[in-house]
Scaffold this motif. Structure first.
Motif, PDB file in Angstrom:
ATOM      1  N   ARG A 131       0.829  -1.208   0.000  1.00 15.84           N
ATOM      2  CA  ARG A 131       0.000   0.000   0.000  1.00 15.84           C
ATOM      3  C   ARG A 131       0.864   1.260   0.000  1.00 15.84           C
ATOM      4  O   ARG A 131       0.546   2.235  -0.691  1.00 15.84           O
ATOM      5  N   GLU A 132       1.970   1.242   0.740  1.00 16.18           N
ATOM      6  CA  GLU A 132       2.882   2.394   0.740  1.00 16.18           C
ATOM      7  C   GLU A 132       3.488   2.596  -0.644  1.00 16.18           C
ATOM      8  O   GLU A 132       3.621   3.727  -1.111  1.00 16.18           O
ATOM      9  N   ILE A 177      -5.441   9.836  -5.001  1.00 18.42           N
ATOM     10  CA  ILE A 177      -4.804   8.567  -4.639  1.00 18.42           C
ATOM     11  C   ILE A 177      -5.761   7.767  -3.757  1.00 18.42           C
ATOM     12  O   ILE A 177      -5.938   6.552  -3.941  1.00 18.42           O
ATOM     13  N   VAL A 196      -4.173   7.818   3.396  1.00 18.93           N
ATOM     14  CA  VAL A 196      -3.101   8.125   2.448  1.00 18.93           C
ATOM     15  C   VAL A 196      -2.017   8.945   3.148  1.00 18.93           C
ATOM     16  O   VAL A 196      -0.819   8.703   2.979  1.00 18.93           O
ATOM     17  N   VAL A 229       0.910   4.240  -2.829  1.00 19.89           N
ATOM     18  CA  VAL A 229       0.818   5.680  -2.540  1.00 19.89           C
ATOM     19  C   VAL A 229       1.998   6.419  -3.165  1.00 19.89           C
ATOM     20  O   VAL A 229       1.826   7.477  -3.784  1.00 19.89           O
ATOM     21  N   HIS A 263       0.082   6.629   5.286  1.00 21.46           N
ATOM     22  CA  HIS A 263       1.001   5.845   4.451  1.00 21.46           C
ATOM     23  C   HIS A 263       2.137   6.728   3.925  1.00 21.46           C
ATOM     24  O   HIS A 263       3.295   6.297   3.860  1.00 21.46           O
ATOM     25  N   ARG A 264       1.783   7.962   3.559  1.00 22.29           N
ATOM     26  CA  ARG A 264       2.796   8.891   3.029  1.00 22.29           C
ATOM     27  C   ARG A 264       3.845   9.202   4.080  1.00 22.29           C
ATOM     28  O   ARG A 264       5.054   9.200   3.801  1.00 22.29           O
ATOM     29  N   ASN A 303      -3.448  13.762  -2.786  1.00 21.36           N
ATOM     30  CA  ASN A 303      -3.851  12.720  -1.831  1.00 21.36           C
ATOM     31  C   ASN A 303      -5.278  12.224  -2.058  1.00 21.36           C
ATOM     32  O   ASN A 303      -5.548  11.027  -1.968  1.00 21.36           O
TER      33      ASN A 303
END
Length: 207
Positions: free
Chosen positions: A146-147, A163, A174, A150, A177-178, A160
């Protein structure tokens, strides 16, 4: 080594040209300013090689068009893009096309000098691209799926919210994760993360 290095400032705003020129001259650089991309392209074959500070939003030709023209004519000087707030997707495109970094206006002196040093390092060491690709792939392999998704979205210049919509998650998720991927990649800025993403081949949009 006391050799001074040349900076070409290409920006249609006289105030930006004047303030950036003063800042860089007092930091030991030689500076030449240009009021438009057209003016710079007209003389680029005759100028002293150096690093280019290139504004995105200019009349006649915008920064991306100037960057493309420089590339098409074989000019290999490193480019740092100057961008206003909200032009991040354009800056991402510029980096994908080979820009060293992007600096948001109003820029901080330390950030600008750091980008310039990276530009001259690139100019002086054109070897090592394969090494950078290998290093980027190695650190990105440490991200979760998932990272990585992103990061790929960021490398496509997506905000964001977009995404989040594409991945079926919330914008807040998001952001989490960012933040996590920035920590894992040991980077301090979006442009540093993008540099790794592009070196690893992310951001193509073909999923």
């Amino acid at each position: 080594m006391t050799e001074r290095r040349m900076i070409h400032i290409v920006d249609d705003e006289e105030a930006i040209r004047r303030s950036a020129s003063f800042m860089l001259k007092t930091s030991g650089f030689d500076v030449q300013t240009w009021p438009s991309g057209v003016a710079f392209l007209k003389e680029v074959r005759n100028v002293e090689p150096g690093c280019i500070l290139l504004d995105v939003r200019m009349p006649q030709m915008d920064g991306l068009e100037v960057q493309q023209a420089l590339s098409a004519s074989g000019v290999a000087m490193p480019v740092i893009v100057l961008t206003g707030h909200g032009d991040i997707s354009i800056a991402v495109r510029a980096m994908k096309a080979g820009a060293v970094d992007f600096i948001e206006k109003p820029f901080e002196k330390a950030k600008l000098l750091e980008a310039i040093e990276a530009g001259f390092a690139q100019l002086e060491n054109k070897a090592g691209r394969a090494t950078r690709t290998h290093e980027a792939l190695t650190v990105i392999a440490g991200l979760t799926d998932r990272e990585r998704d992103v990061l790929d979205g960021l490398a496509q210049g997506l905000p964001n919210k977009t995404i989040a919509f594409d991945l079926g998650i919330s914008p807040r998720t998001v952001e989490v994760h960012r933040a996590n991927l920035m920590t894992k990649l040991s980077v301090r800025s979006l442009s540093d993360a993008l540099r790794l993403a592009f070196a690893a081949g992310l951001g193509g949009g073909d999923k």
